[in-house]
Design an enzyme around this catalytic site. Structure first.
Site, PDB file in Angstrom:
ATOM      1  N   HIS A  76      -5.376  16.200  15.661  1.00  0.00           N
ATOM      2  CA  HIS A  76      -4.738  17.354  15.015  1.00  0.00           C
ATOM      3  C   HIS A  76      -5.792  18.425  14.751  1.00  0.00           C
ATOM      4  O   HIS A  76      -6.796  18.161  14.111  1.00  0.00           O
ATOM      5  CB  HIS A  76      -4.048  16.940  13.704  1.00  0.00           C
ATOM      6  CG  HIS A  76      -2.678  16.382  13.934  1.00  0.00           C
ATOM      7  ND1 HIS A  76      -1.631  16.562  13.073  1.00  0.00           N
ATOM      8  CD2 HIS A  76      -2.181  15.656  14.962  1.00  0.00           C
ATOM      9  CE1 HIS A  76      -0.546  15.971  13.550  1.00  0.00           C
ATOM     10  NE2 HIS A  76      -0.861  15.402  14.689  1.00  0.00           N
ATOM     11  N   TYR A 205       2.277  20.298   4.354  1.00  0.00           N
ATOM     12  CA  TYR A 205       2.184  20.099   2.899  1.00  0.00           C
ATOM     13  C   TYR A 205       2.974  21.226   2.252  1.00  0.00           C
ATOM     14  O   TYR A 205       2.661  22.408   2.482  1.00  0.00           O
ATOM     15  CB  TYR A 205       0.734  20.190   2.425  1.00  0.00           C
ATOM     16  CG  TYR A 205      -0.182  19.078   2.909  1.00  0.00           C
ATOM     17  CD1 TYR A 205      -0.397  17.941   2.130  1.00  0.00           C
ATOM     18  CD2 TYR A 205      -0.864  19.168   4.127  1.00  0.00           C
ATOM     19  CE1 TYR A 205      -1.252  16.928   2.565  1.00  0.00           C
ATOM     20  CE2 TYR A 205      -1.715  18.159   4.564  1.00  0.00           C
ATOM     21  CZ  TYR A 205      -1.900  17.045   3.773  1.00  0.00           C
ATOM     22  OH  TYR A 205      -2.751  16.042   4.198  1.00  0.00           O
ATOM     23  N   PRO A 297      -3.310  10.875  -3.124  1.00  0.00           N
ATOM     24  CA  PRO A 297      -3.280  10.880  -1.659  1.00  0.00           C
ATOM     25  C   PRO A 297      -3.309  12.264  -0.998  1.00  0.00           C
ATOM     26  O   PRO A 297      -3.545  12.349   0.206  1.00  0.00           O
ATOM     27  CB  PRO A 297      -1.978  10.142  -1.330  1.00  0.00           C
ATOM     28  CG  PRO A 297      -1.153  10.215  -2.556  1.00  0.00           C
ATOM     29  CD  PRO A 297      -2.100  10.286  -3.703  1.00  0.00           C
ATOM     30  N   LYS A 301      -7.655  11.205   1.708  1.00  0.00           N
ATOM     31  CA  LYS A 301      -9.071  10.841   1.632  1.00  0.00           C
ATOM     32  C   LYS A 301      -9.338   9.360   1.332  1.00  0.00           C
ATOM     33  O   LYS A 301     -10.466   8.881   1.498  1.00  0.00           O
ATOM     34  CB  LYS A 301      -9.779  11.702   0.557  1.00  0.00           C
ATOM     35  CG  LYS A 301      -9.928  13.147   0.947  1.00  0.00           C
ATOM     36  CD  LYS A 301     -10.937  13.319   2.074  1.00  0.00           C
ATOM     37  CE  LYS A 301     -10.806  14.644   2.787  1.00  0.00           C
ATOM     38  NZ  LYS A 301     -10.632  14.551   4.231  1.00  0.00           N
ATOM     39  N   TYR A 389     -11.218  18.937   4.526  1.00  0.00           N
ATOM     40  CA  TYR A 389     -10.098  18.193   5.123  1.00  0.00           C
ATOM     41  C   TYR A 389     -10.554  17.377   6.322  1.00  0.00           C
ATOM     42  O   TYR A 389     -10.154  16.216   6.481  1.00  0.00           O
ATOM     43  CB  TYR A 389      -8.959  19.156   5.514  1.00  0.00           C
ATOM     44  CG  TYR A 389      -7.663  18.427   5.785  1.00  0.00           C
ATOM     45  CD1 TYR A 389      -6.738  18.190   4.770  1.00  0.00           C
ATOM     46  CD2 TYR A 389      -7.371  17.936   7.058  1.00  0.00           C
ATOM     47  CE1 TYR A 389      -5.564  17.493   4.996  1.00  0.00           C
ATOM     48  CE2 TYR A 389      -6.189  17.238   7.307  1.00  0.00           C
ATOM     49  CZ  TYR A 389      -5.300  17.023   6.267  1.00  0.00           C
ATOM     50  OH  TYR A 389      -4.141  16.312   6.508  1.00  0.00           O
TER      51      TYR A 389
HETATM   52  P1  FAD Z   1      -7.293  -2.155   0.212  1.00  0.00           P
HETATM   53  O1  FAD Z   1      -6.660  -1.631   1.440  1.00  0.00           O
HETATM   54  O2  FAD Z   1      -6.535  -2.126  -1.055  1.00  0.00           O
HETATM   55  O3  FAD Z   1      -7.732  -3.636   0.527  1.00  0.00           O
HETATM   56  C1  FAD Z   1      -8.169  -4.528  -0.468  1.00  0.00           C
HETATM   57  C2  FAD Z   1      -7.839  -5.930  -0.056  1.00  0.00           C
HETATM   58  O4  FAD Z   1      -8.321  -6.841  -1.049  1.00  0.00           O
HETATM   59  C3  FAD Z   1      -6.345  -6.174   0.041  1.00  0.00           C
HETATM   60  O5  FAD Z   1      -6.032  -6.755   1.280  1.00  0.00           O
HETATM   61  C4  FAD Z   1      -6.026  -7.077  -1.139  1.00  0.00           C
HETATM   62  O6  FAD Z   1      -4.955  -7.956  -0.863  1.00  0.00           O
HETATM   63  C5  FAD Z   1      -7.337  -7.802  -1.314  1.00  0.00           C
HETATM   64  N1  FAD Z   1      -7.554  -8.315  -2.674  1.00  0.00           N
HETATM   65  C6  FAD Z   1      -7.247  -7.718  -3.850  1.00  0.00           C
HETATM   66  N2  FAD Z   1      -7.606  -8.486  -4.889  1.00  0.00           N
HETATM   67  C7  FAD Z   1      -8.155  -9.592  -4.364  1.00  0.00           C
HETATM   68  C8  FAD Z   1      -8.708 -10.756  -4.939  1.00  0.00           C
HETATM   69  N3  FAD Z   1      -8.769 -10.931  -6.273  1.00  0.00           N
HETATM   70  N4  FAD Z   1      -9.183 -11.711  -4.114  1.00  0.00           N
HETATM   71  C9  FAD Z   1      -9.142 -11.557  -2.766  1.00  0.00           C
HETATM   72  N5  FAD Z   1      -8.622 -10.469  -2.170  1.00  0.00           N
HETATM   73  C10 FAD Z   1      -8.149  -9.497  -2.961  1.00  0.00           C
HETATM   74  N6  FAD Z   1      -4.468   6.828   1.416  1.00  0.00           N
HETATM   75  C11 FAD Z   1      -4.252   7.890   2.156  1.00  0.00           C
HETATM   76  O7  FAD Z   1      -5.221   8.522   2.557  1.00  0.00           O
HETATM   77  N7  FAD Z   1      -2.961   8.250   2.476  1.00  0.00           N
HETATM   78  C12 FAD Z   1      -1.869   7.541   2.046  1.00  0.00           C
HETATM   79  O8  FAD Z   1      -0.741   7.872   2.366  1.00  0.00           O
HETATM   80  C13 FAD Z   1      -2.077   6.423   1.256  1.00  0.00           C
HETATM   81  N8  FAD Z   1      -1.033   5.689   0.777  1.00  0.00           N
HETATM   82  C14 FAD Z   1      -1.303   4.612  -0.025  1.00  0.00           C
HETATM   83  C15 FAD Z   1      -0.260   3.871  -0.567  1.00  0.00           C
HETATM   84  C16 FAD Z   1      -0.515   2.777  -1.416  1.00  0.00           C
HETATM   85  C17 FAD Z   1       0.631   1.978  -2.000  1.00  0.00           C
HETATM   86  C18 FAD Z   1      -1.856   2.435  -1.717  1.00  0.00           C
HETATM   87  C19 FAD Z   1      -2.162   1.268  -2.634  1.00  0.00           C
HETATM   88  C20 FAD Z   1      -2.900   3.187  -1.158  1.00  0.00           C
HETATM   89  C21 FAD Z   1      -2.635   4.277  -0.334  1.00  0.00           C
HETATM   90  N9  FAD Z   1      -3.665   5.036   0.213  1.00  0.00           N
HETATM   91  C22 FAD Z   1      -3.425   6.101   0.974  1.00  0.00           C
HETATM   92  C23 FAD Z   1      -5.036   4.732  -0.006  1.00  0.00           C
HETATM   93  C24 FAD Z   1      -5.634   3.937   1.137  1.00  0.00           C
HETATM   94  O9  FAD Z   1      -4.644   3.156   1.738  1.00  0.00           O
HETATM   95  C25 FAD Z   1      -6.742   3.118   0.545  1.00  0.00           C
HETATM   96  O10 FAD Z   1      -7.737   4.028   0.100  1.00  0.00           O
HETATM   97  C26 FAD Z   1      -7.357   2.104   1.501  1.00  0.00           C
HETATM   98  O11 FAD Z   1      -6.435   1.069   1.755  1.00  0.00           O
HETATM   99  C27 FAD Z   1      -8.620   1.520   0.895  1.00  0.00           C
HETATM  100  O12 FAD Z   1      -9.048   0.412   1.636  1.00  0.00           O
HETATM  101  P2  FAD Z   1      -9.750  -0.804   0.900  1.00  0.00           P
HETATM  102  O13 FAD Z   1     -10.079  -1.766   1.995  1.00  0.00           O
HETATM  103  O14 FAD Z   1     -10.822  -0.288   0.023  1.00  0.00           O
HETATM  104  O15 FAD Z   1      -8.669  -1.405  -0.088  1.00  0.00           O
HETATM  105  C1  DHB Z   2      -0.439  11.022   5.170  1.00  0.00           C
HETATM  106  C2  DHB Z   2      -0.819  10.723   3.913  1.00  0.00           C
HETATM  107  C3  DHB Z   2      -1.497  11.653   3.172  1.00  0.00           C
HETATM  108  O1  DHB Z   2      -1.903  11.373   1.945  1.00  0.00           O
HETATM  109  C4  DHB Z   2      -1.782  12.908   3.680  1.00  0.00           C
HETATM  110  O2  DHB Z   2      -2.435  13.801   2.912  1.00  0.00           O
HETATM  111  C5  DHB Z   2      -1.401  13.203   4.956  1.00  0.00           C
HETATM  112  C6  DHB Z   2      -0.731  12.243   5.702  1.00  0.00           C
HETATM  113  C7  DHB Z   2       0.285  10.002   5.955  1.00  0.00           C
HETATM  114  O3  DHB Z   2       0.601   8.929   5.425  1.00  0.00           O
HETATM  115  O4  DHB Z   2       0.549  10.251   7.134  1.00  0.00           O
END
Ligand code: FAD
Ligand code: DHB
Length: 394
Positions: A76, A205, A297, A301, A389
């Site tokens: 994009h 957005y 979100p 980021k 961005y």
């Molecule tokens: P996570 O993906 O949370 O992974 C952590 C892992 O640790 C999980 O698999 C969990 O099951 C595991 N875990 C937790 N506790 C324990 C424990 N005690 N013992 C063992 N394992 C454990 N970001 C965006 O940019 N756009 C979005 O649209 C967006 N939507 C999101 C929607 C939701 C519901 C959430 C929660 C987050 C969203 N995010 C979004 C943020 C983005 O998905 C996260 O920043 C990203 O997943 C971070 O990755 P991570 O590996 O740090 O954490």
């Molecule tokens: C999406 C999520 C976001 O938070 C964003 O700023 C743009 C796109 C997505 O899930 O596609």
């Protein structure tokens, strides 16, 4: 029954941060074991982020897992910003000397990483209950957990807590050395995934007096839409028809007119929060990703920030194992926090610019409008937005 395992780096959490760290360490000859609370099916089914910065794409490529993202991801070069129905394009590439973002779902990134770890014999222990780190202030930390009726002890040299916001890692750091910075927003995002063609080829957005709306996509047949909702709204108050109706009302007329609706295949509500826990390390325990910080979100980021943490942490661990370099490990927290706070600022700024805040006065609303007008009229301000961005340098 009980069993003792041994590794160099014990990784808590098999989300994108933990998987990517494990993959990069493996390629550098460093052994790790991932311990994940959920089942693999559960982790693979989570629908989350969708926009990857070039830094994350480069990391996936270097880690040998970038092939499918390169083939199937959608580059994009711009995003659309709307205010009360007027749409404006931010020319990301034109404003950043040719940079872009890649639309490729977190679900796909996770799938690619699991496939790579499996192919290389990586150990990922899912369905691990009661994971607990011990002796993190010593050179011989370990984890304990229970899995399928067996008690485990995992001896290691370092613990990487990549276990998300609700994980155990951050809570292992003593309160006396940890500072928490937090801002909770008075609304959430209701997200819908649908097997319908996206309403626009670029992400929209939209700030509307009824609340924020976002039109995103995963591929030409799969759309991802979000609307701002009150934080206490139950999911069952939002049947598909109501969601589509509300989304249409908040979009510019040209987008609303061409929106194709269909049954939701996933629907969830995420609260919005800004959160940072400092420092990111204590003794031999290191936090990375959502375990250490959350961004609202807006601006996509969260996943990208998890990746830049993993970049710094993997560099520090590789430096330690190759050259005995302790300084990089000590410096990890400060180095990562420098970039984290900039992404926190950008996500907060974009959230403030694009949402309806219930507490806002008419004055606040006029200031918001003026800021939007200034942005769309100022190439310099747009360049600052575009620079953030597409992702700040690592
Ligand atoms: P996570 O993906 O949370 O992974 C952590 C892992 O640790 C999980 O698999 C969990 O099951 C595991 N875990 C937790 N506790 C324990 C424990 N005690 N013992 C063992 N394992 C454990 N970001 C965006 O940019 N756009 C979005 O649209 C967006 N939507 C999101 C929607 C939701 C519901 C959430 C929660 C987050 C969203 N995010 C979004 C943020 C983005 O998905 C996260 O920043 C990203 O997943 C971070 O990755 P991570 O590996 O740090 O954490
Ligand atoms: C999406 C999520 C976001 O938070 C964003 O700023 C743009 C796109 C997505 O899930 O596609």
């Amino acid at each position: 029954m009980s069993e003792t395992l041994k590794t160099q780096v014990a990784i808590i959490g098999g989300g994108p941060a933990g998987l990517l760290l494990s993959q990069i360490l493996h390629l550098a000859g460093i052994d790790s074991v991932i311990v994940e609370r959920q089942s693999r099916d559960y982790v693979m089914a989570r629908i989350r982020a969708g926009v990857l910065e070039q830094g994350l794409v480069d990391m996936l490529t270097a880690a040998g897992v970038g092939e499918r993202a390169a083939a199937e991801g959608l580059p994009h070069h711009g995003v659309q910003l709307a205010f009360e129905g007027e749409m404006h394009r931010i020319d990301l590439s034109g404003l950043t000397g040719g940079k872009q973002v890649l639309v490729y779902g977190q679900t796909e990134v996770t799938r690619d990483l699991y496939a790579a770890r499996d192919a290389m014999g990586g150990v990922i222990l899912d369905e691990a209950a009661d994971v607990t780190p011990y002796d993190i202030e010593t050179d011989t930390p370990y984890l304990t957990f229970t899995r399928h009726g067996t008690d485990y002890r995992l001896d290691c040299q370092f613990v990487a807590a990549c276990d998300g916001y609700h994980g155990v890692g951050r809570r292992t750091i003593p309160e006396r050395v940890q500072r928490i910075f937090e801002k909770v927003y008075p609304f959430g995002w209701l997200g819908v995934l649908s097997r319908t063609p996206p309403v626009h080829e670029e992400i929209i957005y939209a700030n509307h007096s009824r609340g924020f709306a976002l039109c995103s996509l995963r591929n030409p047949q799969l759309s991802r839409y979000y609307i701002q909702v009150p934080v206490d709204t139950p999911l069952d108050a939002w049947p598909d028809d109501r969601f589509w109706e509300e989304l249409k009302r908040r979009l510019p007329a040209e987008a609303a007119a061409t929106l194709v609706t269909g049954p939701s295949i996933e629907k969830s509500i995420a609260p919005l929060r800004s959160f940072v826990a400092e420092p990111l390390s204590h003794g031999r325990l290191f936090l990375a990703g959502d375990a250490a910080h959350i961004v609202p979100p807006t601006g996509a980021k969260g996943l990208n920030l998890a990746a830049s943490d993993v970049n710094y942490l993997s560099e520090a661990l590789i430096g330690y194992y190759r050259n005995g370099d302790e300084a990089a490990l000590t410096g990890y927290s400060e180095r990562a926090l420098n970039r984290i706070w900039k992404a926190e600022r950008f996500s907060w700024w974009m959230t403030k610019l694009m949402h309806q805040f219930p507490e806002d006065s008419e004055f606040d609303r006029r200031i918001q409008r003026a800021e939007f007008d200034f942005l769309i009229g100022s190439p310099a301000y747009q360049a600052a937005m575009a620079e953030n961005y597409v992702g700040l340098p690592y």
